[in-house]
Design a protein around this motif. Sequence first.
Motif, PDB file in Angstrom:
ATOM      1  N   ASP A  96       5.053 -11.100  -4.033  1.00 33.95           N
ATOM      2  CA  ASP A  96       5.484 -11.822  -5.228  1.00 33.95           C
ATOM      3  C   ASP A  96       4.421 -12.835  -5.635  1.00 33.95           C
ATOM      4  O   ASP A  96       3.333 -12.885  -5.044  1.00 33.95           O
ATOM      5  N   SER A  97       4.717 -13.651  -6.612  1.00 33.25           N
ATOM      6  CA  SER A  97       3.732 -14.601  -7.139  1.00 33.25           C
ATOM      7  C   SER A  97       3.347 -15.666  -6.123  1.00 33.25           C
ATOM      8  O   SER A  97       2.326 -16.333  -6.259  1.00 33.25           O
ATOM      9  N   ALA A  98       4.164 -15.824  -5.079  1.00 35.51           N
ATOM     10  CA  ALA A  98       3.856 -16.789  -4.023  1.00 35.51           C
ATOM     11  C   ALA A  98       3.198 -16.117  -2.820  1.00 35.51           C
ATOM     12  O   ALA A  98       3.056 -16.720  -1.762  1.00 35.51           O
ATOM     13  N   CYS A  99       2.829 -14.841  -2.980  1.00 36.16           N
ATOM     14  CA  CYS A  99       2.146 -14.053  -1.960  1.00 36.16           C
ATOM     15  C   CYS A  99       3.068 -13.610  -0.828  1.00 36.16           C
ATOM     16  O   CYS A  99       2.596 -13.135   0.204  1.00 36.16           O
ATOM     17  N   LYS A 100       4.363 -13.716  -0.995  1.00 35.76           N
ATOM     18  CA  LYS A 100       5.303 -13.267   0.028  1.00 35.76           C
ATOM     19  C   LYS A 100       5.533 -11.762  -0.107  1.00 35.76           C
ATOM     20  O   LYS A 100       5.745 -11.260  -1.215  1.00 35.76           O
ATOM     21  N   ALA A 101       5.499 -11.054   1.012  1.00 37.40           N
ATOM     22  CA  ALA A 101       5.737  -9.614   0.990  1.00 37.40           C
ATOM     23  C   ALA A 101       7.194  -9.344   0.633  1.00 37.40           C
ATOM     24  O   ALA A 101       8.104  -9.813   1.319  1.00 37.40           O
ATOM     25  N   VAL A 102       7.416  -8.609  -0.448  1.00 36.07           N
ATOM     26  CA  VAL A 102       8.782  -8.317  -0.895  1.00 36.07           C
ATOM     27  C   VAL A 102       9.174  -6.863  -0.647  1.00 36.07           C
ATOM     28  O   VAL A 102      10.351  -6.508  -0.706  1.00 36.07           O
ATOM     29  N   SER A 103       8.189  -6.023  -0.369  1.00 37.49           N
ATOM     30  CA  SER A 103       8.484  -4.627  -0.027  1.00 37.49           C
ATOM     31  C   SER A 103       7.283  -4.044   0.706  1.00 37.49           C
ATOM     32  O   SER A 103       6.181  -4.590   0.665  1.00 37.49           O
ATOM     33  N   GLY A 104       7.526  -2.938   1.374  1.00 33.75           N
ATOM     34  CA  GLY A 104       6.464  -2.287   2.127  1.00 33.75           C
ATOM     35  C   GLY A 104       7.038  -1.639   3.371  1.00 33.75           C
ATOM     36  O   GLY A 104       8.243  -1.701   3.629  1.00 33.75           O
ATOM     37  N   THR A 105       6.177  -1.018   4.135  1.00 34.01           N
ATOM     38  CA  THR A 105       6.568  -0.398   5.399  1.00 34.01           C
ATOM     39  C   THR A 105       5.582  -0.830   6.473  1.00 34.01           C
ATOM     40  O   THR A 105       4.367  -0.807   6.247  1.00 34.01           O
ATOM     41  N   TRP A 106       6.128  -1.223   7.610  1.00 35.35           N
ATOM     42  CA  TRP A 106       5.297  -1.650   8.732  1.00 35.35           C
ATOM     43  C   TRP A 106       5.649  -0.829   9.960  1.00 35.35           C
ATOM     44  O   TRP A 106       6.818  -0.780  10.363  1.00 35.35           O
ATOM     45  N   LYS A 107       4.661  -0.180  10.545  1.00 35.36           N
ATOM     46  CA  LYS A 107       4.873   0.559  11.791  1.00 35.36           C
ATOM     47  C   LYS A 107       4.304  -0.263  12.935  1.00 35.36           C
ATOM     48  O   LYS A 107       3.107  -0.558  12.967  1.00 35.36           O
ATOM     49  N   SER A 108       5.155  -0.625  13.863  1.00 32.94           N
ATOM     50  CA  SER A 108       4.745  -1.446  14.995  1.00 32.94           C
ATOM     51  C   SER A 108       4.035  -0.600  16.040  1.00 32.94           C
ATOM     52  O   SER A 108       4.629   0.305  16.628  1.00 32.94           O
ATOM     53  N   ALA A 109       2.758  -0.902  16.280  1.00 34.25           N
ATOM     54  CA  ALA A 109       1.980  -0.137  17.258  1.00 34.25           C
ATOM     55  C   ALA A 109       2.482  -0.349  18.683  1.00 34.25           C
ATOM     56  O   ALA A 109       2.241   0.475  19.558  1.00 34.25           O
ATOM     57  N   TYR A 110       3.176  -1.450  18.915  1.00 36.50           N
ATOM     58  CA  TYR A 110       3.654  -1.748  20.265  1.00 36.50           C
ATOM     59  C   TYR A 110       4.790  -0.831  20.711  1.00 36.50           C
ATOM     60  O   TYR A 110       4.900  -0.507  21.888  1.00 36.50           O
ATOM     61  N   ASP A 111       5.658  -0.447  19.767  1.00 38.35           N
ATOM     62  CA  ASP A 111       6.821   0.360  20.148  1.00 38.35           C
ATOM     63  C   ASP A 111       7.057   1.570  19.252  1.00 38.35           C
ATOM     64  O   ASP A 111       7.985   2.349  19.484  1.00 38.35           O
ATOM     65  N   GLY A 112       6.246   1.744  18.218  1.00 41.39           N
ATOM     66  CA  GLY A 112       6.372   2.896  17.338  1.00 41.39           C
ATOM     67  C   GLY A 112       7.457   2.793  16.291  1.00 41.39           C
ATOM     68  O   GLY A 112       7.652   3.720  15.508  1.00 41.39           O
ATOM     69  N   ALA A 113       8.170   1.660  16.246  1.00 43.34           N
ATOM     70  CA  ALA A 113       9.252   1.493  15.271  1.00 43.34           C
ATOM     71  C   ALA A 113       8.690   1.166  13.886  1.00 43.34           C
ATOM     72  O   ALA A 113       7.640   0.537  13.763  1.00 43.34           O
TER      73      ALA A 113
END
Length: 217
Positions: A96-113
């Motif tokens: 958003d305009s304040a640089c906060k992530a409002v959407s996306g996908t994150w895959k955690s390399a530590y556990d694969g989630a």
Amino acid sequence: MSGIYARRRMRPAALAALTAVLSSTVLLTGSPAQAAPPTPVSVATAKTYLSGLTEKAEGSSSGYSRDKFPHWSNQSGQCDTREVVLERDGTGVEQDSACKAVSGTWKSAYDGASWTQASDVDIDHVVPLAEAWRSGASGWTNAEREQLANDLTRPQLIAVTDNVNQSKSDKDPAEWMPPLASYHCVYARMWVHVKHHYQLSVDSAEKTALRSTLNSC
């Protein structure tokens, strides 16, 4: 006339070839989404670095406070280090305009989630701040500790599942490794890379665990 005519007939083909070359150049020199921390040193280099680290008993936690490792620091505009890492390690991240992530996908390399809410993701300090304190950072200035806590150049920061990060706490590799065994080699390389750069010490059990992991890579 025939030579000029021939050159004129060749011009569209030449332009097409030039366009193809330029397109290839753009594709090769472009900056695709990294979706991961900076690549750590190789296994061979990590082994060399590990051998060169000062080995001694871990220091005291006396006087430690996360406030002595200022984070998350501003990086550009309204973006702080956390938001930069979220954008870097995710895919399809929108801010958003304040640089906060409002959407996306994150895959955690530590556990694969995989996660689609930034609130489910923590930014892990690969070498935990308390561990760094006990390994030599207690003698640094706050400015030096801030550099470690916000380091985007070395593989020190990574977006991972929040409760996995919390289970890690301030443990070293003798006490904790990522649940996903296939990531152990990368994790050990990251850890050694960071400790080498900041000239932090290792204790005996930590060094043994790291050596064992690197030998199995």
